[in-house]
Design an enzyme around this catalytic site. Structure first.
Site, mmCIF file in Angstrom:
data_model
loop_
_atom_site.group_PDB
_atom_site.id
_atom_site.type_symbol
_atom_site.label_atom_id
_atom_site.label_comp_id
_atom_site.label_asym_id
_atom_site.label_seq_id
_atom_site.Cartn_x
_atom_site.Cartn_y
_atom_site.Cartn_z
ATOM 1 N N LYS A 151 0.907 -1.235 0.186
ATOM 2 C CA LYS A 151 0.363 -0.275 -0.033
ATOM 3 C C LYS A 151 0.971 1.258 0.238
ATOM 4 O O LYS A 151 2.096 0.965 0.386
ATOM 5 C CB LYS A 151 -1.155 0.256 0.840
ATOM 6 C CG LYS A 151 -2.051 0.823 1.565
ATOM 7 C CD LYS A 151 -3.022 0.080 0.282
ATOM 8 C CE LYS A 151 -4.946 0.961 0.909
ATOM 9 N NZ LYS A 151 -5.887 0.027 -0.727
ATOM 10 N N GLY A 158 -23.967 2.974 -2.235
ATOM 11 C CA GLY A 158 -22.839 4.357 -3.351
ATOM 12 C C GLY A 158 -22.017 3.545 -4.215
ATOM 13 O O GLY A 158 -22.881 2.636 -4.704
HETATM 14 P P1 NAD Z 1 -18.823 4.903 -1.835
HETATM 15 O O1 NAD Z 1 -17.809 6.004 -0.891
HETATM 16 O O2 NAD Z 1 -18.846 4.792 -2.937
HETATM 17 O O3 NAD Z 1 -20.047 4.239 -0.723
HETATM 18 C C1 NAD Z 1 -20.834 4.610 0.254
HETATM 19 C C2 NAD Z 1 -22.130 4.723 0.465
HETATM 20 O O4 NAD Z 1 -21.659 4.799 2.111
HETATM 21 C C3 NAD Z 1 -22.169 6.361 0.099
HETATM 22 O O5 NAD Z 1 -23.089 6.684 -0.680
HETATM 23 C C4 NAD Z 1 -22.550 7.283 1.593
HETATM 24 O O6 NAD Z 1 -23.129 8.343 1.801
HETATM 25 C C5 NAD Z 1 -22.520 5.636 2.695
HETATM 26 N N1 NAD Z 1 -22.592 6.031 4.112
HETATM 27 C C6 NAD Z 1 -21.689 6.988 4.445
HETATM 28 N N2 NAD Z 1 -21.791 6.682 5.926
HETATM 29 C C7 NAD Z 1 -22.920 6.259 5.974
HETATM 30 C C8 NAD Z 1 -23.967 5.962 7.482
HETATM 31 N N3 NAD Z 1 -23.811 6.725 8.382
HETATM 32 N N4 NAD Z 1 -24.962 5.366 6.719
HETATM 33 C C9 NAD Z 1 -24.888 4.734 5.906
HETATM 34 N N5 NAD Z 1 -24.512 5.406 4.758
HETATM 35 C C10 NAD Z 1 -23.717 5.640 4.161
HETATM 36 O O7 NAD Z 1 -18.115 3.766 -1.280
HETATM 37 P P2 NAD Z 1 -18.239 1.775 -2.473
HETATM 38 O O8 NAD Z 1 -17.157 2.300 -3.186
HETATM 39 O O9 NAD Z 1 -19.148 1.684 -2.772
HETATM 40 O O10 NAD Z 1 -16.972 1.009 -1.309
HETATM 41 C C11 NAD Z 1 -18.200 1.243 -0.641
HETATM 42 C C12 NAD Z 1 -17.832 0.177 0.594
HETATM 43 O O11 NAD Z 1 -16.762 -1.106 0.483
HETATM 44 C C13 NAD Z 1 -16.108 0.670 1.760
HETATM 45 O O12 NAD Z 1 -16.072 0.278 2.940
HETATM 46 C C14 NAD Z 1 -15.089 0.480 0.626
HETATM 47 O O13 NAD Z 1 -13.268 0.540 1.662
HETATM 48 C C15 NAD Z 1 -15.212 -0.595 0.250
HETATM 49 N N6 NAD Z 1 -15.146 -1.824 -1.147
HETATM 50 C C16 NAD Z 1 -15.243 -1.427 -2.119
HETATM 51 C C17 NAD Z 1 -14.436 -2.063 -2.972
HETATM 52 C C18 NAD Z 1 -15.007 -1.454 -4.749
HETATM 53 O O14 NAD Z 1 -14.589 -1.896 -5.101
HETATM 54 N N7 NAD Z 1 -15.124 -0.073 -4.451
HETATM 55 C C19 NAD Z 1 -14.071 -3.087 -3.330
HETATM 56 C C20 NAD Z 1 -13.482 -3.018 -1.998
HETATM 57 C C21 NAD Z 1 -13.625 -3.007 -0.573
#
Ligand code: NAD
Length: 365
Positions: free
Chosen positions: A85, A187
């Site tokens: 990382k 999200g």
């Molecule tokens: P994102 O930022 O697009 O979506 C996250 C969503 O959560 C947002 O819409 C945000 O408004 C919402 N949110 C924030 N606080 C909140 C709360 N207290 N209650 C309800 N909703 C809340 O992120 P993402 O890419 O969709 O990733 C989501 C999670 O999955 C993260 O933890 C990320 O680290 C993990 N992740 C994502 C990927 C990927 O491919 N994008 C891969 C592995 C892990």
């Protein structure tokens, strides 16, 4: 605390990290730390986090913790990748320039492929394109450049595969029709997940602090909206944390009305003991770093010429991989989180030493 002491402290006192690079560029203000936790299984892949850390100690702790987690994620997913990382210290909205990104690219290049970068918090696919001008050790570039693009659809596909495995264990079938899934965060991943769940015939209850995203998903898939504070209390079959880390903790666990927790969020458990608390509540926990490996599996395909078909096939392997981990947890009477870490550690030790021997053999000829 000395630097080596800090590195060992991040690994619970053990010396685990192979290499930590500190690099700077005074002209652009670049200050970066690249941590290679392990290359036992292959090059260390992990994103670049560009973030306004309070201080350098916080940045070092973060990069050490995150790189270690990448080793476990890649190992548990059966990938030929190690864990790494990088962090760039500073506010990306103020500091991000072509010079800084290219200087960072040179730092990545100096590691000769032992570390391969990708996007993370504070960096974008466009940034990866800029970094790519200085090094070939970059993934997560746009599809038009042979890249794998947004990993979220693959991540959501992996979460569905994990839900299928969990459903089979709990209800004897991977069919999710008629099941209710509470999705916290709609999200990038959450939205794709709701779409897949809806197609599979499941009901979804969704919460998000972003009202626009929430209403859009509800309108598209007929989901029921609930206040973010109340999502823990809903009666459902599966709770899917897809927002921030730490959602599963001593305060929220007693409120959960689900049979299983299966979601994409990283670091869902606030503390390792929370995995035991879930068992005490009779809730099946699918370890987050196994469930959400679809993103890294997808990006790995970029390294050998990207194909969505191949990536999707590999992502579906999350289902059987999770099944083996849950079997192990049951057999050994340990929680699924510990079982997943054991599987990852074992693979790093056994397959990793095989690679070293091969290299030595070749060197001896
Ligand atoms: P994102 O930022 O697009 O979506 C996250 C969503 O959560 C947002 O819409 C945000 O408004 C919402 N949110 C924030 N606080 C909140 C709360 N207290 N209650 C309800 N909703 C809340 O992120 P993402 O890419 O969709 O990733 C989501 C999670 O999955 C993260 O933890 C990320 O680290 C993990 N992740 C994502 C990927 C990927 O491919 N994008 C891969 C592995 C892990």
């Amino acid at each position: 605390m000395g630097v080596f002491e800090a590195i060992d402290a991040a690994n619970g006192g053990a010396t685990e990290h192979e290499e930590v690079l500190f690099a700077s560029d005074p002209v652009s203000g670049l200050k970066t730390i690249i941590a290679i936790h392990s290359t036992a299984l292959g090059p260390a892949l992990g994103g670049t986090r560009f973030f306004a850390y309070r201080n350098e100690d916080d940045a070092l702790t973060d990069v050490l913790r995150l790189s270690r987690a990448m080793s476990y994620k890649a190992a548990a997913a059966g990938l030929d990748l190690g864990g790494g990382k990088a962090v760039i210290i500073g506010d990306p909205s103020e500091m991000k320039t072509e010079r800084l990104l290219r200087a960072y690219g040179r730092a990545v290049d100096s590691l000769g492929g032992r570390y391969i970068t990708a996007e993370d918090v504070g960096t974008t696919t466009e940034d990866m394109m800029m970094i790519m001008r200085e090094t070939k050790w970059v993934t997560g570039v746009p599809a038009a450049f042979g890249g794998s693009d947004d990993p979220s659809p693959a991540t959501a596909r992996g979460v569905m595969a994990a839900m299928g495995t969990v459903a089979t264990r709990l209800w004897g079938t991977d069919d999710l029709s008629g099941r209710t899934v509470a999705v916290q965060g709609v999200g990038k991943v959450g939205r794709h997940l709701v779409e897949r769940l809806t197609k599979a015939g499941a009901e979804t209850i969704i919460a998000d602090v972003n009202q626009v995203a929430l209403e859009d998903v509800a309108a598209s898939y007929g989901s029921e909206i609930i206040d973010p504070e109340d999502i823990y209390d809903v009666d459902c079959d599966i709770f899917a944390p897809c927002a921030l880390g730490g959602a599963i903790n001593a305060e929220t666990i007693p409120r959960l009305g689900c049979a299983a927790v299966v979601g994409s969020a990283n670091n869902q458990l606030a503390t390792p003991e929370d995995a035991d608390r879930l068992i005490d509540m009779g809730i099946l926990y699918a370890p987050d770093f196994v469930v959400n490996a679809g993103g890294i599996i997808n990006i790995t395909e970029e390294l050998r010429g990207y194909s969505w078909e191949r990536a999707a096939h590999a992502v579906d392997g999350i289902g059987p991989a999770l099944s083996r981990i849950l079997d192990r947890a049951e057999t050994h009477g340990i929680n699924p989180h510990i079982a997943a870490e054991d599987v990852a550690r074992e693979r790093i030790a056994t397959v990793g030493s095989l690679r070293v021997r091969r290299r030595t053999d070749a060197g001896g000829k």
